[in-house]
Design a protein around this motif. Structure first.
Motif, PDB file in Angstrom:
ATOM      1  N   PRO A  79       0.803  -1.212   0.000  1.00 21.87           N
ATOM      2  CA  PRO A  79       0.000   0.000   0.000  1.00 21.87           C
ATOM      3  C   PRO A  79       0.843   1.272   0.000  1.00 21.87           C
ATOM      4  O   PRO A  79       2.001   1.265   0.418  1.00 21.87           O
ATOM      5  CB  PRO A  79      -0.815  -0.107   1.295  1.00 21.87           C
ATOM      6  N   SER A  80       0.227   2.347  -0.454  1.00 22.47           N
ATOM      7  CA  SER A  80       0.900   3.645  -0.449  1.00 22.47           C
ATOM      8  C   SER A  80       1.152   4.116   0.980  1.00 22.47           C
ATOM      9  O   SER A  80       0.257   4.058   1.823  1.00 22.47           O
ATOM     10  CB  SER A  80       0.032   4.671  -1.174  1.00 22.47           C
ATOM     11  N   ASP A 108      -1.394   6.675   1.640  1.00 24.02           N
ATOM     12  CA  ASP A 108      -2.785   6.231   1.557  1.00 24.02           C
ATOM     13  C   ASP A 108      -3.529   6.796   0.345  1.00 24.02           C
ATOM     14  O   ASP A 108      -4.605   7.364   0.474  1.00 24.02           O
ATOM     15  CB  ASP A 108      -3.529   6.606   2.850  1.00 24.02           C
ATOM     16  N   HIS A 109      -2.941   6.622  -0.838  1.00 22.84           N
ATOM     17  CA  HIS A 109      -3.636   7.008  -2.070  1.00 22.84           C
ATOM     18  C   HIS A 109      -3.114   6.139  -3.210  1.00 22.84           C
ATOM     19  O   HIS A 109      -1.910   5.870  -3.283  1.00 22.84           O
ATOM     20  CB  HIS A 109      -3.407   8.491  -2.393  1.00 22.84           C
ATOM     21  N   THR A 151       0.248   7.354  -6.147  1.00 24.35           N
ATOM     22  CA  THR A 151       1.293   7.916  -5.283  1.00 24.35           C
ATOM     23  C   THR A 151       2.654   7.875  -5.950  1.00 24.35           C
ATOM     24  O   THR A 151       3.048   6.854  -6.525  1.00 24.35           O
ATOM     25  CB  THR A 151       1.360   7.149  -3.949  1.00 24.35           C
TER      26      THR A 151
END
Length: 220
Positions: A102-103, A106-107, A110
């Motif tokens: 994951p980024s 949180d996007h 990224t």
């Protein structure tokens, strides 16, 4: 209109060299933010992609868009597609890394830019939120981590003189002409870092005034 979109142009997108407002124009904007934070073009740039950027960066032109932004090009500059070659001719080492997982910010769109020239280093973590608009969610400068609390614009001032009167003058000017929602101070051995999360876009005349009155000010 939410606070993520501060004008109609944030929704319809920018004038740009395509193919994608999110993956190309937004990536140019992230690269330009890196250029501003670093104070010019770094000699070495490593771009870490996450999520959709990691999966589609080649086909959507994200690589040349990031390179164009780090060179200071605008989204509609016809040199955008040739930016990696231009950077190479200028002796700039650019590398792209597809990261798993994951980024960190949180996007899905990224890009994290690690920039350096000799001992000078900085990092900027940005995401493309659509229509060519971006958010900068994490910065590292002078080995100091900064996590902005809102969307752009962000003003960062590196105060090497550490004069409280200068800070008061800057704060007063911004309160009058560019209200901010948050102000934070970071103390390092070399300088005091002031970070302001500004509520509205800065007019070009104000950016010019800030740069004339305060050295080492960064307007993202």
């Amino acid at each position: 209109m939410t606070n993520r979109y501060k004008s109609v142009f944030d929704i319809i997108g920018p004038v740009m060299v395509g193919p994608s407002s999110s993956h190309t124009a937004g990536a140019v904007a992230i690269g330009r933010a890196g250029n501003k934070l670093f104070g010019g073009v770094p000699r070495k740039l490593t771009v870490h992609y996450y999520g959709s950027f990691a999966q589609t960066h080649r086909g959507h032109g994200t690589d040349y868009a990031i390179a164009a932004g780090i060179l200071g090009f605008d989204t509609d500059d016809l040199r955008v597609p040739n930016a990696p070659e231009i950077a190479k001719k200028r002796g700039i080492d650019i590398r792209f890394v597809e990261e798993d997982g994951p980024s960190p910010i949180d996007h899905p769109n990224t890009a994290i830019l690690d920039m350096s020239s000799g001992t000078k280093k900085a990092q900027i973590s940005g995401c493309s939120i659509g229509g060519g608009s971006i958010e900068i969610r994490h910065l590292v400068i002078h080995d100091t981590e900064i996590t902005p609390t809102g969307s752009l614009p962000i003003i960062i001032w590196l105060d090497y003189e550490k004069e409280i009167l200068n800070e008061q003058n800057l704060t007063s000017l911004l309160q009058e002409k560019a209200p901010f929602s948050k102000k934070r101070i970071f103390h390092t051995k070399d300088c005091n870092i002031y970070e302001y999360d500004v509520e509205n876009y800065l007019k070009p005349a104000l950016v010019k005034e800030l740069k004339e009155k305060f050295e080492n000010i960064i307007c993202l």
